[in-house]
Design a protein around this motif. Structure first.
Motif, PDB file in Angstrom:
ATOM      1  N   GLY A 174       0.781  -1.227   0.000  1.00  0.00           N
ATOM      2  CA  GLY A 174       0.000   0.000   0.000  1.00  0.00           C
ATOM      3  C   GLY A 174       0.808   1.270   0.000  1.00  0.00           C
ATOM      4  N   PHE A 175       2.110   1.169  -0.196  1.00  0.00           N
ATOM      5  CA  PHE A 175       2.932   2.361  -0.272  1.00  0.00           C
ATOM      6  C   PHE A 175       2.695   3.110  -1.585  1.00  0.00           C
ATOM      7  N   ARG A 176       2.847   4.397  -1.541  1.00  0.00           N
ATOM      8  CA  ARG A 176       3.090   5.199  -2.736  1.00  0.00           C
ATOM      9  C   ARG A 176       4.577   5.067  -3.030  1.00  0.00           C
ATOM     10  N   VAL A 177       4.918   4.605  -4.208  1.00  0.00           N
ATOM     11  CA  VAL A 177       6.316   4.334  -4.529  1.00  0.00           C
ATOM     12  C   VAL A 177       6.846   5.381  -5.503  1.00  0.00           C
ATOM     13  N   VAL A 178       7.987   5.974  -5.140  1.00  0.00           N
ATOM     14  CA  VAL A 178       8.676   6.901  -6.030  1.00  0.00           C
ATOM     15  C   VAL A 178      10.055   6.335  -6.323  1.00  0.00           C
ATOM     16  N   GLY A 179      10.588   6.649  -7.492  1.00  0.00           N
ATOM     17  CA  GLY A 179      11.884   6.115  -7.864  1.00  0.00           C
ATOM     18  C   GLY A 179      12.779   7.146  -8.493  1.00  0.00           C
ATOM     19  N   TYR A 180      14.081   6.982  -8.250  1.00  0.00           N
ATOM     20  CA  TYR A 180      15.092   7.827  -8.894  1.00  0.00           C
ATOM     21  C   TYR A 180      16.129   6.929  -9.532  1.00  0.00           C
ATOM     22  N   ASP A 181      16.347   7.113 -10.823  1.00  0.00           N
ATOM     23  CA  ASP A 181      17.381   6.377 -11.544  1.00  0.00           C
ATOM     24  C   ASP A 181      17.666   7.095 -12.856  1.00  0.00           C
ATOM     25  N   PRO A 182      18.772   7.828 -12.936  1.00  0.00           N
ATOM     26  CA  PRO A 182      19.058   8.591 -14.150  1.00  0.00           C
ATOM     27  C   PRO A 182      19.474   7.727 -15.333  1.00  0.00           C
ATOM     28  N   TYR A 183      19.667   6.424 -15.105  1.00  0.00           N
ATOM     29  CA  TYR A 183      20.160   5.556 -16.169  1.00  0.00           C
ATOM     30  C   TYR A 183      19.091   4.622 -16.736  1.00  0.00           C
ATOM     31  N   VAL A 184      17.914   4.670 -16.186  1.00  0.00           N
ATOM     32  CA  VAL A 184      16.812   3.851 -16.695  1.00  0.00           C
ATOM     33  C   VAL A 184      15.983   4.684 -17.657  1.00  0.00           C
ATOM     34  N   SER A 185      15.614   4.103 -18.784  1.00  0.00           N
ATOM     35  CA  SER A 185      14.954   4.851 -19.844  1.00  0.00           C
ATOM     36  C   SER A 185      13.605   5.405 -19.396  1.00  0.00           C
ATOM     37  N   PRO A 186      13.232   6.580 -19.914  1.00  0.00           N
ATOM     38  CA  PRO A 186      11.937   7.170 -19.599  1.00  0.00           C
ATOM     39  C   PRO A 186      10.801   6.219 -19.983  1.00  0.00           C
ATOM     40  N   GLY A 187       9.806   6.172 -19.145  1.00  0.00           N
ATOM     41  CA  GLY A 187       8.670   5.294 -19.382  1.00  0.00           C
ATOM     42  C   GLY A 187       8.706   4.026 -18.564  1.00  0.00           C
ATOM     43  N   THR A 188       9.895   3.681 -18.053  1.00  0.00           N
ATOM     44  CA  THR A 188       9.987   2.487 -17.209  1.00  0.00           C
ATOM     45  C   THR A 188       9.098   2.628 -15.987  1.00  0.00           C
ATOM     46  N   GLU A 189       9.069   3.834 -15.437  1.00  0.00           N
ATOM     47  CA  GLU A 189       8.240   4.069 -14.252  1.00  0.00           C
ATOM     48  C   GLU A 189       6.762   3.887 -14.555  1.00  0.00           C
ATOM     49  N   ILE A 190       6.355   4.167 -15.791  1.00  0.00           N
ATOM     50  CA  ILE A 190       4.956   3.980 -16.174  1.00  0.00           C
ATOM     51  C   ILE A 190       4.616   2.500 -16.195  1.00  0.00           C
ATOM     52  N   ALA A 191       5.527   1.706 -16.760  1.00  0.00           N
ATOM     53  CA  ALA A 191       5.312   0.262 -16.799  1.00  0.00           C
ATOM     54  C   ALA A 191       5.231  -0.328 -15.392  1.00  0.00           C
ATOM     55  N   LEU A 192       6.000   0.243 -14.458  1.00  0.00           N
ATOM     56  CA  LEU A 192       6.007  -0.260 -13.090  1.00  0.00           C
ATOM     57  C   LEU A 192       4.861   0.296 -12.253  1.00  0.00           C
ATOM     58  N   GLY A 193       4.260   1.372 -12.715  1.00  0.00           N
ATOM     59  CA  GLY A 193       3.211   2.000 -11.939  1.00  0.00           C
ATOM     60  C   GLY A 193       3.733   2.756 -10.740  1.00  0.00           C
ATOM     61  N   ILE A 194       4.926   3.369 -10.887  1.00  0.00           N
ATOM     62  CA  ILE A 194       5.478   4.186  -9.817  1.00  0.00           C
ATOM     63  C   ILE A 194       5.694   5.601 -10.334  1.00  0.00           C
ATOM     64  N   GLU A 195       6.011   6.513  -9.433  1.00  0.00           N
ATOM     65  CA  GLU A 195       6.278   7.893  -9.808  1.00  0.00           C
ATOM     66  C   GLU A 195       7.784   8.115  -9.887  1.00  0.00           C
ATOM     67  N   ARG A 196       8.201   8.822 -10.913  1.00  0.00           N
ATOM     68  CA  ARG A 196       9.623   9.086 -11.083  1.00  0.00           C
ATOM     69  C   ARG A 196       9.945  10.499 -10.617  1.00  0.00           C
ATOM     70  N   VAL A 197      11.044  10.624  -9.867  1.00  0.00           N
ATOM     71  CA  VAL A 197      11.546  11.952  -9.512  1.00  0.00           C
ATOM     72  C   VAL A 197      12.872  12.150 -10.228  1.00  0.00           C
TER      73      VAL A 197
END
Length: 344
Positions: A174-197
């Motif tokens: 039930g967490f809201r998940v945010v992620g930071y990774d400058p080396y992962v391609s844009p859109g990966t966070e969408i596939a994972l259903g997390i928010e990117r900072v």
């Protein structure tokens, strides 16, 4: 001339005589298996004849080591991290280095969540208080970090394989998940259903749990130091199952003691095992006196560990070596840039 191959493991992390390794490599391969940390303890003759090296995490592979393996054509790391291997020196020597990223993913992600839950559900605190006094310790108020998970923010630094697996587990709680990774391609966070900072600073400022899943590089070494810890919430918890030197451990202990963050669960250290005078060793001699009791958990670089995971690391590393020695095919190459520069 003999067509047999010779493989060498300098720092084996298993008790048997390479049962999995020998079975995986086949009958036409000879092995030398050592359990050393110091390179000077290794037999020169066996090193000189080695066609390939399967190394764990305790033996440094540097220019001096490479000078002793003139026949070596490949080095495989039985594990993920490779900061103990000099990638530039191996590249100059024309030796590909490959790691084994496809083992232990589930175990490490589980361990990160387990450390978080052990702190936020008070599991270890309750157990220790009850061991000390099963009557007075029968008190649900004795664990200081207990809180609800649902609705809080879980920050993942690095969402590669293990970061992704951890993020998906955190979402299930039930967490809201945010992620930071400058080396992962844009859109990966969408596939994972997390928010990117877009910055580490933003993740540190917003997260109730910060879980590290990045490699140790010149960029990440000491990344979580005094300044980064001061950016975190005062009720935040840091989890590190990545590499020990990413975190300034004395600064972490001070941040917990001084109330700058709430606590931490760490599985990895800059020096393993710690030296007697390391801050973590001194703190663990008396957690209460150090001001971190019930707020700091340490496990002994065990996040990867399970019988299944250990067997996978052994088998996959040898498969990687044999794939190259027999078929000339590389997988999971980590020093490709240095190899390419050598060959230009």
């Amino acid at each position: 001339m003999s067509s047999r191959l010779r493989l060498f493991t300098p720092d084996a992390q298993y008790p048997d005589d390479g049962t999995i390794e020998r079975q995986t490599a086949g009958p036409d391969v000879d092995w030398t298996i050592c359990r050393e940390r110091a390179p000077e303890s290794l037999p020169d003759a066996a090193l000189a004849e080695a066609d390939g090296i399967v190394v764990w995490h305790e033996m440094k592979i540097n220019a001096d080591f490479l000078a002793r393996i003139p026949k070596c054509r490949i080095i495989a790391r039985a594990g993920v991290g490779f900061d103990h291997i000099d990638l530039e020196a191996t590249g100059r020597a024309g030796i590909p280095v490959c790691n084994t990223p496809d083992y232990g993913t589930s175990e490490v992600a589980d361990h990160a969540i387990a450390l978080m839950l052990a702190l936020t559900r008070g599991i270890v605190s309750y157990h220790e208080h009850l061991v000390q006094d099963p009557i007075q310790g029968f008190n649900s108020a004795l664990a200081p970090l207990v809180r609800r998970s649902r609705g809080r923010t879980f920050g993942v630094v690095g969402f590669g394989r293990i970061g992704t697996a951890t993020a998906l587990r955190a979402k299930a709680f039930g967490f809201r998940v945010v992620g930071y990774d400058p080396y992962v391609s844009p859109g990966t966070e969408i596939a994972l259903g997390i928010e990117r900072v877009q910055t580490l600073e933003a993740l540190l400022a917003t997260s109730d749990i910060v879980s590290l899943h990045c490699p140790l590089t010149t960029e990440t070494r000491g990344m979580i130091g005094k300044a980064a810890l001061q950016r975190m919430k005062s009720n935040a918890i840091l989890i590190n199952t990545a590499r020990g030197a990413i975190v300034d451990v004395p600064a972490l202990i001070a941040a917990i003691r001084d109330g700058e963050i709430a606590g931490a669960g760490i599985d990895v250290l800059p020096v393993e095992p710690p030296r007697a005078d390391d801050a973590i060793a001194l703190a663990y001699r008396d957690l209460k006196a150090a001001g971190v009791a019930d707020r700091l958990l340490l496990t002994p670089h065990a996040a990867w560990s399970s019988p299944e995971s250990a067997a996978d690391a052994r088998r996959l590393a040898v498969e990687t070596v044999m794939l190259y020695l027999q078929d000339g095919k590389l997988r999971n190459l980590v020093n490709g840039d240095y190899l390419a520069a050598t060959r230009r």
